[in-house]
Design a protein around this motif. Structure first.
Motif, PDB file in Angstrom:
ATOM      1  N   ALA A 144       0.858  -1.197   0.000  1.00  0.00           N
ATOM      2  CA  ALA A 144       0.000   0.000   0.000  1.00  0.00           C
ATOM      3  C   ALA A 144       0.892   1.245   0.000  1.00  0.00           C
ATOM      4  N   PRO A 145       0.428   2.337  -0.631  1.00  0.00           N
ATOM      5  CA  PRO A 145       1.302   3.494  -0.842  1.00  0.00           C
ATOM      6  C   PRO A 145       1.231   4.532   0.270  1.00  0.00           C
ATOM      7  N   GLY A 146       2.304   5.311   0.370  1.00  0.00           N
ATOM      8  CA  GLY A 146       2.261   6.551   1.136  1.00  0.00           C
ATOM      9  C   GLY A 146       1.577   7.625   0.307  1.00  0.00           C
ATOM     10  N   LYS A 147       1.419   8.802   0.901  1.00  0.00           N
ATOM     11  CA  LYS A 147       0.680   9.859   0.194  1.00  0.00           C
ATOM     12  C   LYS A 147       1.224  11.233   0.573  1.00  0.00           C
ATOM     13  N   LEU A 148       0.809  12.199  -0.203  1.00  0.00           N
ATOM     14  CA  LEU A 148       0.929  13.588   0.221  1.00  0.00           C
ATOM     15  C   LEU A 148      -0.405  14.272  -0.017  1.00  0.00           C
ATOM     16  N   ASN A 149      -0.611  15.374   0.662  1.00  0.00           N
ATOM     17  CA  ASN A 149      -1.831  16.167   0.491  1.00  0.00           C
ATOM     18  C   ASN A 149      -1.503  17.365  -0.389  1.00  0.00           C
ATOM     19  N   LEU A 150      -2.060  17.391  -1.584  1.00  0.00           N
ATOM     20  CA  LEU A 150      -1.868  18.544  -2.461  1.00  0.00           C
ATOM     21  C   LEU A 150      -2.606  19.753  -1.905  1.00  0.00           C
TER      22      LEU A 150
END
Length: 309
Positions: free
Chosen positions: A9-15
């Motif tokens: 499962a991936p990490g993320k960032l908040n745009l």
């Protein structure tokens, strides 16, 4: 029938991370745009013949964390996810969980949420419970605001507590640089600083709305427009708690990043490049100065939780 199952499962960032005033229940209404990136947590679930739940964790070289930064007891999100699947489907067997962490710890990139999402899917498959995606979404929402997104990945809009998801139309690929710190920032502490600033009149907190500029940039695949419209209401509170991060933001701008911001609740700084090559150049500039513990490049959007075996 049971089997050993490995899920990534991936990490993320908040745009975008727009935060409203704290509600009576302690939560803040959010308007956020998530993008999953190709930085992953991997969880292997192996059913046991007894009722024990165990957790083993390995960190990849890019993940630097202080000893004890990640609990290995029942408070760990992966353990809670496994327990949630067992409770929902009446499973009385135990499970061994092996987690390989590739997402920075306490870096605002939802590595723990990715662990939980991967564990939900891995345990559901390993115990062969026949879970639907809607059922997994329901369990995910009960574990944390970022967990449902880690199940789905790609790019999505999040409303409410961030868990009311809908896909966002995106064209093309975006290339990011992440500069991480060895010591994380506590998400509750950053929100508490946000609340303090609101109460002190240092900032205002309004009902959050999605950014039309960000949605248009994503639809057009326009990295320049996206970089110019990045938005994070928690950046100010994060900088108040970790003022040295401003130097990293300044260095990213020196390297002509299209945009740079604190990712989520920090302390990771994310910078957007024009291309993969430009992202590598930004990373080299940040690494040469040595303000960060680790610097690496990633691309997004990336897929959500997926079974590998």
């Amino acid at each position: 029938m049971t089997r050993e199952v490995t899920v990534r499962a991936p990490g993320k960032l908040n745009l975008q991370l727009s935060v409203g005033p704290r509600r009576d229940d302690g939560y803040h209404p959010l308007a956020t745009v998530f993008q999953a990136v190709d930085l992953y947590e991997t969880v292997t679930a192996t059913p046991r013949a007894d009722d024990r739940f165990t957790l083993e964790m390995t960190m990849l070289p890019t993940v630097k964390a202080a000893p004890g930064a990640v609990p290995l007891d029942e408070t760990n999100l992966a353990m809670r996810a496994a327990r949630a699947v067992a409770a929902r489907y009446g499973i009385t067997d135990g499970v061994d969980l092996r987690v390989v962490k590739g997402v920075p710890v306490a870096g605002g990139m939802a590595g723990g949420s990715a662990d939980a999402a991967a564990t939900l899917l891995a345990c559901a498959e390993a115990w062969n419970v026949g879970a639907t995606r809607d059922e997994l979404d329901e369990l995910a929402a009960g574990l944390g605001s970022d967990v449902p997104f880690a199940l789905h990945g790609h790019t999505a809009v999040g409303l409410g507590r961030g868990d009311e998801l809908s896909p966002a139309m995106t064209h093309g690929e975006f290339h990011w640089v992440f500069a991480t710190q060895g010591h994380g920032l506590s998400t509750p502490a950053v929100y508490a600083e946000f609340d303090r600033q609101v109460e002190a009149g240092e900032r205002t907190a309004k009902d959050p709305h999605l950014s039309n500029a960000i949605m248009s940039a994503l639809m057009a695949g326009d990295a320049h427009a996206l970089g110019a419209s990045l938005q994070n209401d928690l950046q100010g509170p994060a900088l108040a708690l970790a003022p040295h991060l401003k130097r990293t933001l300044d260095l990213a701008h020196e390297a002509e990043a299209l945009g740079a911001m604190v990712s989520g609740s920090g302390p990771t700084v994310a910078a957007l490049g024009r291309s993969r090559q430009h992202a590598l150049a930004i990373a080299a500039h940040l690494s040469a100065v040595g303000e960060s513990d680790a610097v690496f490049t990633v691309s997004g959007p990336a897929p959500g939780a997926v079974v590998l075996n």
